[in-house]
Motif scaffolding. Structure first.
Motif, mmCIF file in Angstrom:
data_model
loop_
_atom_site.group_PDB
_atom_site.id
_atom_site.type_symbol
_atom_site.label_atom_id
_atom_site.label_comp_id
_atom_site.label_asym_id
_atom_site.label_seq_id
_atom_site.Cartn_x
_atom_site.Cartn_y
_atom_site.Cartn_z
ATOM 1 N N GLN A 432 -4.824 47.846 -14.881
ATOM 2 C CA GLN A 432 -4.108 49.029 -15.358
ATOM 3 C C GLN A 432 -4.025 49.073 -16.887
ATOM 4 O O GLN A 432 -4.305 50.116 -17.500
ATOM 5 N N LEU A 433 -3.635 47.962 -17.511
ATOM 6 C CA LEU A 433 -3.464 47.970 -18.959
ATOM 7 C C LEU A 433 -4.790 48.150 -19.685
ATOM 8 O O LEU A 433 -4.864 48.845 -20.705
ATOM 9 N N ARG A 434 -5.850 47.557 -19.173
ATOM 10 C CA ARG A 434 -7.161 47.711 -19.801
ATOM 11 C C ARG A 434 -7.645 49.151 -19.691
ATOM 12 O O ARG A 434 -8.204 49.703 -20.649
ATOM 13 N N ILE A 435 -7.459 49.748 -18.530
ATOM 14 C CA ILE A 435 -7.898 51.135 -18.333
ATOM 15 C C ILE A 435 -7.051 52.085 -19.159
ATOM 16 O O ILE A 435 -7.581 52.982 -19.840
ATOM 17 N N HIS A 436 -5.741 51.921 -19.150
ATOM 18 C CA HIS A 436 -4.862 52.806 -19.902
ATOM 19 C C HIS A 436 -5.093 52.684 -21.411
ATOM 20 O O HIS A 436 -4.913 53.656 -22.146
#
Length: 486
Positions: A432-436
């Motif tokens: 999630q954090l990498r994509i966001h």
């Protein structure tokens, strides 16, 4: 020593090995100790050859030009012992070199599209570095050029995104039909081995997978393996010429366990945790209900399905806490991520902690560096995710997806062309954090070292630095912290 080609017969030892030197089963490729004598004999013969041919492979001694080589001792169906040689990636600009085993993929099929793609990637890389230097220069100038800096950063992000997408496209094109064999006679595509995530670039190009595949193809039994570095050390250090190293975890940690199925192999070693060891899993808190651990970068949370004894947080902890299972991890940190994670020791504790996280009653804060300069100071990212990690950035996230994903963020530092941010994932999704961070509807800037959505660096600059929650049994508030190693 015979100079027979790999396609005909294994290379011969200068002196026949003694019966007691033949291992009863294959030593683990992940053992960091010295290889068995039989493998060292083969490796030393290859090293002598590399010394004799120093002028031919002079590029290995240019700055950062060294590479891993490997040898595999095998027995033919007739009982003759010999050994195979391999190198990681390419040698002298070629995939196939006489006296070394071939790659797993079909070089002819790769040649049809790869050179043009590599040239395109090189040009995009040059453009990126030029824009990075230009942006850094503008950032050092007196105020009043903020608009120019933002334009340069936007252009640099576009180039980085284009390069990452092109690289992934090339690798996907190659990995289609990239079949990995094992000792049982089975085959699995590279994509299936790494599913649901795409294979990392270069998976299967290390020496060990090449050696095993060649042995299986000819019906030779693997007996002993050794891999060593030869040439100048990497630009980031960490490798010495002539020194032996275990198989890598990032790629071979997934590929080799499948390839070794059907062989008698020593179990992979469990690396013990020692105080002060930066690669140790530190237990910060333990009680009857839960554990809080500090995970090092580069270590999986749990072993893969093809390697239940693979080095991981779970396997290291099970010697001390035998009741732990993969299902008890309240949240997993990706292999590339370091920091704090909580592990429940019973179902009730796990459910209670997951409820706290879902309701926002528990906090799990990360710190990261992103590529580029953020103009805003803080914000909230509300970009739904598709619920898978396979696909391009555009297909993984977007307003048309149905899995809500929320991340809050705040800038804490700006340095040259990078920004340090705090990240609070309010929902729990893989990557999630990498994509966001990388998505245009999020920060629009990939995390530093994110090879999936940005550009490779020394590591992924993402660390889970603090955690706080109410203990499900005692009702006490617990808070933990772990300073980022970057």
């Amino acid at each position: 020593m015979s100079e027979a080609r790999y396609s005909q017969t294994p290379l011969s030892f200068d002196a026949p090995p003694l019966p007691g030197e033949v291992p009863a089963r294959l030593p683990s490729p992940f053992d960091s100790g010295p290889p068995v004598r039989l493998a060292r004999m083969a490796a030393e013969s290859l090293q002598q050859r590399l010394r004799r041919e120093h002028a031919r492979w002079e590029e290995l001694w240019s700055p950062g030009g060294g590479k891993m080589f490997g040898v595999l001792v095998v027995a033919t169906p007739g009982g003759r012992l010999g050994y195979l040689c391999a190198f990681s990636g390419m040698l002298g600009g070629a995939w196939e070199v006489e006296g070394f085993v071939p790659p797993l993929f079909d070089p002819v099929a790769r040649a049809a599209f790869w050179p043009a793609g590599e040239a395109e990637l090189a040009e995009l890389g040059r453009r990126y570095e030029a824009l990075k230097e230009q942006a850094a220069w503008v950032a050092r100038q007196p105020k009043g050029r903020e608009a120019e800096l933002r334009a340069l950063e936007a252009l640099r992000r576009e180039v980085a995104h284009e390069r990452a997408e092109r690289s992934r496209s090339l690798w996907r094109q190659l990995s289609v039909g990239f079949e990995v064999p094992n000792a049982r006679g089975g085959h699995r595509s590279m994509s299936a081995l790494f599913a649901p995530r795409p294979p990392p670039g270069g998976a299967g190009d290390c020496a060990a997978p090449k050696l095993l595949a060649c042995a299986y193809r000819h019906g030779w039994k693997p007996l002993a393996l050794a891999e060593f570095w030869w040439g100048a050390e990497p630009l980031g250090g960490g490798r010495q010429s002539g020194a032996y190293y275990p198989a890598c975890d990032n790629k071979c940690g997934t590929v080799l366990p499948f390839m070794l199925e059907g062989l008698e192999v020593d179990p992979a070693p469990v690396v013990p945790s020692t105080p002060g060891d930066e690669d140790a899993v530190r237990v910060l808190h333990e009680d009857a209900a839960l554990l809080i651990v500090d995970k090092p970068h580069g270590l999986p949370s749990v072993p893969g399905r093809h390697s239940p004894t693979r080095d991981s947080v779970l396997v290291r902890l099970q010697s001390r806490f035998p009741d732990l299972t993969a299902a008890r991890f309240v949240h997993e940190l990706e292999t590339e991520v370091s920091g704090l994670q909580v592990i429940a020791r019973d179902t009730a504790t796990q459910s209670a902690l997951q409820r706290q996280l879902a309701r926002g009653e528990a906090e799990h804060r990360h710190v990261a560096w992103v590529e580029g300069l953020l103009s805003a100071e803080q914000g909230r990212i509300d970009v739904p995710l598709r619920g898978t990690t396979s696909g391009t950035l555009e297909t993984l996230a977007g307003l048309n997806h149905h899995k809500q994903a929320l991340t809050e963020w705040r800038v804490v530092e700006r340095s040259d062309a990078r920004t340090r941010v705090l990240l609070w994932p309010r929902t729990r999704h893989t990557m999630q954090l990498r994509i966001h961070a990388a998505h245009p509807l999020g920060l629009g800037l990939p995390l530093v070292g994110d090879v999936r959505f940005g550009i490779e660096d020394t590591r992924l600059m993402l660390h889970a630095e603090s955690m706080g929650f109410i203990h499900p049994a005692s009702g006490e508030r617990l808070d933990f912290s772990s300073p980022a190693p970057f």
